[in-house]
Structure formats: structure tokens, C-alpha cells
Write a protein that holds these residues in place. Structure first.
Motif, mmCIF file in Angstrom:
data_model
loop_
_atom_site.group_PDB
_atom_site.id
_atom_site.type_symbol
_atom_site.label_atom_id
_atom_site.label_comp_id
_atom_site.label_asym_id
_atom_site.label_seq_id
_atom_site.Cartn_x
_atom_site.Cartn_y
_atom_site.Cartn_z
ATOM 1 N N UNK A 153 12.356 -7.141 21.589
ATOM 2 C CA UNK A 153 11.193 -6.613 21.034
ATOM 3 C C UNK A 153 10.764 -5.837 19.458
ATOM 4 N N UNK A 154 12.887 -5.807 18.907
ATOM 5 C CA UNK A 154 12.128 -5.941 17.457
ATOM 6 C C UNK A 154 11.193 -7.286 16.378
ATOM 7 N N UNK A 155 11.495 -8.511 17.438
ATOM 8 C CA UNK A 155 10.651 -9.351 16.698
ATOM 9 C C UNK A 155 9.187 -9.061 16.919
ATOM 10 N N UNK A 156 8.477 -7.955 17.326
ATOM 11 C CA UNK A 156 7.452 -7.784 18.574
ATOM 12 C C UNK A 156 6.624 -6.493 17.109
ATOM 13 N N UNK A 157 8.463 -6.119 16.606
ATOM 14 C CA UNK A 157 7.859 -4.818 15.487
ATOM 15 C C UNK A 157 6.838 -4.698 14.795
ATOM 16 N N UNK A 158 5.692 -4.008 14.338
ATOM 17 C CA UNK A 158 5.117 -4.072 12.441
ATOM 18 C C UNK A 158 5.097 -2.341 12.982
ATOM 19 N N UNK A 159 4.750 -2.544 10.886
ATOM 20 C CA UNK A 159 4.942 -0.886 10.502
ATOM 21 C C UNK A 159 4.188 0.038 11.049
ATOM 22 N N UNK A 160 4.794 1.100 11.583
ATOM 23 C CA UNK A 160 3.623 2.133 12.184
ATOM 24 C C UNK A 160 4.095 2.505 13.530
ATOM 25 N N UNK A 161 4.768 1.130 14.392
ATOM 26 C CA UNK A 161 5.123 1.050 15.751
ATOM 27 C C UNK A 161 5.856 2.100 15.816
ATOM 28 N N UNK A 162 5.642 3.227 17.103
ATOM 29 C CA UNK A 162 7.360 4.760 17.132
ATOM 30 C C UNK A 162 8.620 3.466 17.967
ATOM 31 N N UNK A 163 9.483 4.625 17.253
ATOM 32 C CA UNK A 163 11.298 4.048 17.939
ATOM 33 C C UNK A 163 11.740 5.011 18.091
ATOM 34 N N UNK A 164 12.825 5.083 18.848
ATOM 35 C CA UNK A 164 13.047 6.306 18.849
ATOM 36 C C UNK A 164 15.235 6.101 18.194
ATOM 37 N N UNK A 165 15.925 6.807 17.843
ATOM 38 C CA UNK A 165 16.563 6.898 17.323
ATOM 39 C C UNK A 165 17.836 8.023 18.280
ATOM 40 N N UNK A 166 19.091 7.278 18.623
ATOM 41 C CA UNK A 166 19.728 7.819 19.520
ATOM 42 C C UNK A 166 21.263 8.665 18.747
ATOM 43 N N UNK A 167 22.517 8.045 19.409
ATOM 44 C CA UNK A 167 23.590 8.559 18.760
ATOM 45 C C UNK A 167 23.649 8.223 17.334
ATOM 46 N N UNK A 168 24.024 8.872 16.371
ATOM 47 C CA UNK A 168 24.693 8.399 15.069
ATOM 48 C C UNK A 168 25.960 8.797 15.467
ATOM 49 N N UNK A 169 27.093 6.800 15.015
ATOM 50 C CA UNK A 169 28.515 6.795 15.395
ATOM 51 C C UNK A 169 29.295 6.581 13.732
ATOM 52 N N UNK A 170 29.884 7.593 13.888
ATOM 53 C CA UNK A 170 31.216 7.081 12.240
ATOM 54 C C UNK A 170 32.128 5.914 12.562
ATOM 55 N N UNK A 171 32.060 4.919 12.611
ATOM 56 C CA UNK A 171 33.799 4.351 12.831
ATOM 57 C C UNK A 171 34.639 4.037 11.940
ATOM 58 N N UNK A 172 35.131 2.642 12.049
ATOM 59 C CA UNK A 172 36.066 2.674 10.657
ATOM 60 C C UNK A 172 35.740 3.021 9.699
ATOM 61 N N UNK A 173 34.754 2.386 8.926
ATOM 62 C CA UNK A 173 34.355 1.675 7.823
ATOM 63 C C UNK A 173 33.829 3.398 6.766
ATOM 64 N N UNK A 174 34.622 3.336 5.866
ATOM 65 C CA UNK A 174 33.667 4.014 4.823
ATOM 66 C C UNK A 174 34.118 3.834 3.549
ATOM 67 N N UNK A 175 33.982 4.790 2.438
ATOM 68 C CA UNK A 175 34.114 4.438 1.551
ATOM 69 C C UNK A 175 34.781 5.682 0.790
ATOM 70 N N UNK A 176 36.210 5.697 0.681
ATOM 71 C CA UNK A 176 36.929 7.014 -0.470
ATOM 72 C C UNK A 176 37.346 6.793 -1.624
ATOM 73 N N UNK A 177 36.875 8.120 -1.989
ATOM 74 C CA UNK A 177 36.015 8.584 -3.540
ATOM 75 C C UNK A 177 37.832 8.145 -4.545
ATOM 76 N N UNK A 178 39.283 8.405 -3.736
ATOM 77 C CA UNK A 178 40.614 7.866 -4.142
ATOM 78 C C UNK A 178 40.579 6.511 -4.172
ATOM 79 N N UNK A 179 39.902 6.231 -3.537
ATOM 80 C CA UNK A 179 40.469 4.520 -4.078
ATOM 81 C C UNK A 179 39.845 4.159 -4.864
ATOM 82 N N UNK A 180 39.159 5.800 -5.909
ATOM 83 C CA UNK A 180 38.585 4.599 -7.178
ATOM 84 C C UNK A 180 38.857 4.264 -8.832
ATOM 85 N N UNK A 181 40.503 3.751 -8.742
ATOM 86 C CA UNK A 181 41.286 3.314 -9.477
ATOM 87 C C UNK A 181 41.594 1.305 -8.692
#
Length: 311
Positions: free
Chosen positions: A163-191
Motif C-alpha cells: 500500500x505504501x508503494x502506491x501512496x502519494x502526497x495528499x493521500x489520507x492515512x490514519x494514525x493509531x496508538x503512539x507507543x514509547x519503547x525502551x529507546x530515548x535520550x536522557x539529559x542526564x547522559x549529557x557528559x
């Protein structure tokens, strides 16, 4: 035997049946990807009765109170009425902004949501093309990009990929659940030294996290390693090179699958304070993790998400 009810349709199933299988085998299409409780594509709602849930921790308390369950993780043990996730009713409206190829096998999909989406680098989102759903990690940053960006591995066929191969600008698409996995950036890692190890399109969330670290002026060294099946698979080579040229603390290494084993065997920690983030196919992530543990990285300083093959 317990009875399932969905949209006015009723039928009996064997006690202990997997809910996802019971629905799909009876003609009620419920999408899925990982069957491990990670992707959340198989979200359904129990509106009367309940199921035995082996992963109650996979959803928030608020979602569980509303009856939402991950069908792949549930067994039917009593009569239950199910409401399947309807992207038109339960999802968020969005529009395809652009579709283009980043390499021979990687399709970049950019999407503009109807309402601004609050997210962080490293999270993933379920995308719906009609009645087909797949979870994909976000490669974009909310502070810098006007769109949501996803990198689709097209080496293997699939209904969403087709389906994605046939998509073009302006086509509608729906968004489901936003999910946070293990990956992120923590400001405490700064140094701290930050290592980002990606395989294939596992680079997508780490590209977002890299940009987030640089946006927050990360002071420690950053080492990014991308393993691709061949040289053509390094689909972000140019933007990564541009970032490395601009930031002295960033080192980018591009390896093919054949080059990876001896190169990874040479990994040595510069500091036991190193924080490592891994993403890709489970086998590749396992190889990354094993090498880092052998190099002396403490287990609590390694975060990983896997791109699970469809089960």
C-alpha cells in the motif's frame, strides 16, 4: 465453551483460545505484527466480559480501565464482547506529505497529522492504510520537523508495504496508538559516552535520538554504528556524514553484514559510564548486546528495541 461477540456476530471458541487467532480465523480482521505485545497493532476493546491477559503491563492503567487489550496476549476464558480498533473512529486523521526512496530498499514516508502529535525521539506509531496496520518508529523530531517521518524496509513484501508503494502526497492515512519503547535520550547522559548501534531501518529511531542529543548539545563522545546487508543499505550515509562534519564529538561507522563480526569483535569501551542504545532485527541486537557485555558494559546501561518479524 466461551462465546465471542463482535459487531453482532457470535460464535463459540475453545476455552483458552488465543484471542487474536480466534478473531482472525473467524473472519474478523485484526492486524498484527510482532505477536509479542510490543507493536500494539492488535489492540481491541472488551466492552462486556474480559479475557485472561498475559501482558497487563503492556498498556497503561487508563487503557486497561477502558477495556483495551492486546489480542495477541490474551486467552478467551469466558463470554466476551469485543470492539475491534476502528481507525476511522478510534484513530487520528493524517495526510501523506511525501513518499520517496532513500535507497534501493528503504521508502521514506512523511506524514502530516491533522492535529499536532506530542512525541519524543525513539517512540513508534501504528500506521493504518485502509484496514492494514503496521507499527513504525519515528525518525523525525517534534522540535525540528513539520512532519512525522518513517523509514520502511521494503526488501520483503507485505500488505502495508504494498500500500505504501502506491501512496502519494495528499493521500489520507490514519494514525493509531503512539507507543514509547525502551529507546530515548536522557539529559542526564549529557557528559557520558553515547553509543548508538543500529541494523537496517533500526537506524530510524536512533537517527531521531542522535539529532535530539545534538540538539541538547550532548558533550560526551557519540559513536554511531550502522550495519546494513550491503553498502547500498546505508541509506542515511550522507546526512550522517554531514552531522559528523559539523560535530567533532560524533563518529559514524558504516558496516556491511560481512564486515560487522570482526569489527564488533574489536569494540572496546572508553568508559564504563558509556550508555548504549540498540535497535534492529532481534538476532542483530542480540549480537550487539553480547559484544558490549563482553566489552564490560553494565547491563543497566544498555537499552534496546527490536524490529520483530511478523509471527
Amino acid at each position: 465453551m466461551p462465546e465471542l461477540t463482535v459487531a453482532g456476530k457470535q460464535w463459540t471458541v475453545a476455552a483458552g483460545s488465543n484471542l487474536l487467532d480466534a478473531l482472525n480465523q473467524s473472519g474478523v480482521p485484526v492486524p498484527y505484527s510482532c505477536r509479542a505485545g510490543s507493536c500494539h497493532a492488535c489492540l481491541v476493546q472488551c466492552v462486556d466480559g474480559d479475557v485472561r491477559d498475559s501482558r497487563p503491563d503492556a498498556l497503561s492503567p487508563a487503557q486497561r480501565d477502558q477495556g483495551w487489550r492486546l489480542a495477541c496476549q490474551c486467552q478467551v476464558v469466558e463470554d466476551v464482547q469485543i470492539h475491534t480498533f476502528d481507525p476511522q473512529r478510534d484513530g487520528q486523521a493524517a495526510q501523506v506529505a511525501a513518499v520517496d526512496w532513500l535507497g534501493p530498499d528503504v521508502l521514506r514516508l512523511r506524514v502530516t497529522p491533522e492535529r499536532a502529535l506530542r512525541y519524543q525521539a525513539g517512540q513508534h506509531l501504528v500506521l493504518w492504510a485502509g484496514d492494514v496496520a503496521r507499527p513504525y518508529s519515528l525518525a523525525s523530531l517534534p522540535e525540528e520537523d513539520r512532519f512525522l517521518e518513517f523509514h520502511l524496509d521494503c526488501r520483503e513484501p507485505g500488505r502495508f508495504i504494498d500500500a505504501a508503494r502506491k501512496m502519494k502526497g495528499g493521500d489520507p492515512i490514519r494514525l493509531g496508538e503512539l507507543r514509547g519503547g525502551a529507546l530515548h535520550y536522557d539529559p542526564d547522559w549529557h557528559a557520558k559516552p553515547l553509543w548508538l548501534l543500529a541494523a537496517g531501518t533500526g537506524l530510524a529511531p536512533l537517527f531521531g535520538i542522535l539529532r535530539e542529543a545534538l540538539r541538547q548539545h550532548h558533550q560526551g563522545s557519540i559513536r554511531l554504528i550502522h550495519v546494513a546487508h550491503d553498502a547500498a543499505g546505508h541509506y542515511l550515509a550522507k546526512p550522517l556524514a554531514a552531522l559528523a562534519a559539523k560535530h567533532e564529538n560524533l563518529c559514524v561507522e558504516l558496516l556491511t553484514a560481512a564486515e560487522a563480526p570482526p569489527a564488533l569483535a574489536q569494540l572496546r569501551l572508553v568508559s564504563r559510564q558509556t550508555q548504549a542504545l540498540l535497535c534492529g532485527h532481534p538476532d542483530r541486537v542480540e549480537a550487539f548486546a553480547k559484544r558490549l557485555y563482553l566489552a564490560g558494559l553494565p547491563r543497566n546501561q544498555l537499552l534496546a528495541d527490536v524490529f520483530l518479524p511478523r509471527g
